[in-house]
Design a protein around this motif. Structure first.
Motif, PDB file in Angstrom:
ATOM      1  N   THR A 175      13.889  -2.421  13.348  1.00 37.53           N
ATOM      2  CA  THR A 175      13.053  -2.359  12.154  1.00 37.53           C
ATOM      3  C   THR A 175      13.004  -0.920  11.632  1.00 37.53           C
ATOM      4  O   THR A 175      13.101  -0.677  10.435  1.00 37.53           O
ATOM      5  N   GLN A 176      12.904   0.019  12.569  1.00 34.35           N
ATOM      6  CA  GLN A 176      12.855   1.429  12.157  1.00 34.35           C
ATOM      7  C   GLN A 176      14.185   1.881  11.553  1.00 34.35           C
ATOM      8  O   GLN A 176      14.210   2.622  10.568  1.00 34.35           O
ATOM      9  N   ARG A 179      14.542   0.123   8.044  1.00 34.06           N
ATOM     10  CA  ARG A 179      13.656   0.759   7.065  1.00 34.06           C
ATOM     11  C   ARG A 179      14.249   2.096   6.612  1.00 34.06           C
ATOM     12  O   ARG A 179      14.232   2.424   5.428  1.00 34.06           O
ATOM     13  N   GLU A 184      14.586  -4.111   3.500  1.00 31.16           N
ATOM     14  CA  GLU A 184      13.315  -4.792   3.738  1.00 31.16           C
ATOM     15  C   GLU A 184      13.474  -5.692   4.963  1.00 31.16           C
ATOM     16  O   GLU A 184      14.419  -6.474   5.047  1.00 31.16           O
ATOM     17  N   GLY A 204       6.677  -1.373   9.870  1.00 34.71           N
ATOM     18  CA  GLY A 204       7.281  -1.315   8.541  1.00 34.71           C
ATOM     19  C   GLY A 204       7.869  -2.607   8.025  1.00 34.71           C
ATOM     20  O   GLY A 204       8.471  -2.609   6.954  1.00 34.71           O
TER      21      GLY A 204
END
Ligand SMILES: [Zn+2]
Ligand SMILES: [Zn+2]
Length: 324
Positions: A175-176, A179, A184, A204
């Motif tokens: 996810t990091q 992002r 998205e 995020g």
């Protein structure tokens, strides 16, 4: 902590220190992450295991002995030892940049002893020099959840709307990364797991919901980290025309039958296997650049069985790490 037989607890065992052979290094283990694949090894779900075996393939350690014929590594260096422990170097996969698919590989913690130990021996060519930046415990989950997650992300393509099914160690790192790349992230958890959904949003994710829910937009790609075959048709339904679903696990329950129109319109379903050393070098460089922060739960080495049980039950967010 040794697995003597599948489906039995790991056993604390004192063994004499071995000396590294030709091309090998010995490291004092500083930290070792606990991965879903360790559960598959312990549960006897993977073919041809070596047993007894020391599990663990997210190893951060410091070299304390170097065998003959080792280039570029020295006593005192901090290294990471990943899942890919050895390749033959001569098969058609090794010779075409696809050593992750080697015909005669060895895997750390599965077919050669791994890092649920105070000390382990590795093929020096497959260890990554780490330098001194970052705490060993925080770095450990990068060695598999991060590396193989990175390979899965590359395979997913460059679409903006990315779905992640199963929000564990790999998804919390990816996810990091996603992002940072300007994508998205849509996070899918066990239905009703509001803790995991809040965790995903805190990192995020633009949306988080149950795996039985439809995302608010059609996804360009989805990566499935959970080991549940039922998620494959769910993910195919969530992606747009021309989208891709990547299965990132080494083992999955059976995929149920689904109507062809779920796959039609050039949707693709692929799996990712293992890693290449190139994946590792790329990802570790990127992780330092992004400043990835891992969420870890620490366990003592003698608590390895507890860590595995907690992973199985989903009792922590992020990753478990054993600290000798
Ligand atoms: Zn090979
Ligand atoms: Zn792993």
């Amino acid at each position: 902590m040794i697995l003597n037989h599948a489906r039995t607890p790991l056993v604390w065992t004192d063994l004499p220190d071995r000396l590294p052979g030709h091309g090998e290094i010995r490291v004092q283990v500083l930290a070792c992450g606990v991965c879903r694949t360790d559960l598959h090894v312990v549960d006897g779900e993977l073919p041809h295991p070596n047993s007894p075996i020391v599990p663990g393939h997210e190893v951060i350690g410091r070299i304390d002995a170097v065998g003959s014929g080792v280039d570029g590594l020295a006593v005192g260096d901090r290294v990471g030892i990943p899942w890919l422990g050895h390749t033959c170097g001569v098969c058609r996969f090794c010779r075409s940049g696809r050593e992750n698919l080697c015909d005669a590989p060895l895997f750390t913690g599965y077919t050669r002893d791994g890092g649920f130990a105070t000390s382990t021996i590795a093929d020096a060519r497959f260890a990554f020099p780490l330098g001194e930046t970052g705490d060993a415990v925080d770095l450990a989950p990068l060695l598999c959840a991060g590396l193989i997650g990175w390979r899965a992300l590359k395979l997913a393509g460059e679409g903006k709307h990315l779905g992640l099914y199963g929000f564990g160690a790999a998804a919390h790192i990816l996810t990091q990364v996603a992002r940072w790349q300007g994508r998205e992230v849509y996070a899918f958890t066990r239905p009703g797991d509001h803790t995991a959904q809040a965790f995903a949003r805190s990192l995020g994710a633009i949306w988080a919901g149950g795996s039985d829910e439809a995302p608010p937009v059609a996804l360009d790609a989805a990566i499935i980290f959970a080991t549940v075959g039922d998620l494959v048709p769910c993910a195919l339904r969530a992606i747009d025309k021309g989208g891709r679903v990547v299965c990132a696990g080494i083992h999955m329950s059976d995929i149920p039958a689904f109507p062809y129109d779920v796959l039609w319109e050039e949707r693709q379903l692929v799996s990712v296997a293992n890693l290449t050393r190139q994946d590792g070098l790329e990802f570790l460089k990127l992780a330092a650049q992004i400043g990835i922060v891992t969420t870890v739960t620490r366990y003592r080495l003698d608590q390895a069985n507890q860590a595995l049980a907690d992973l199985r039950a989903g009792r922590f967010e992020g990753a478990a790490v054993l600290v000798p």
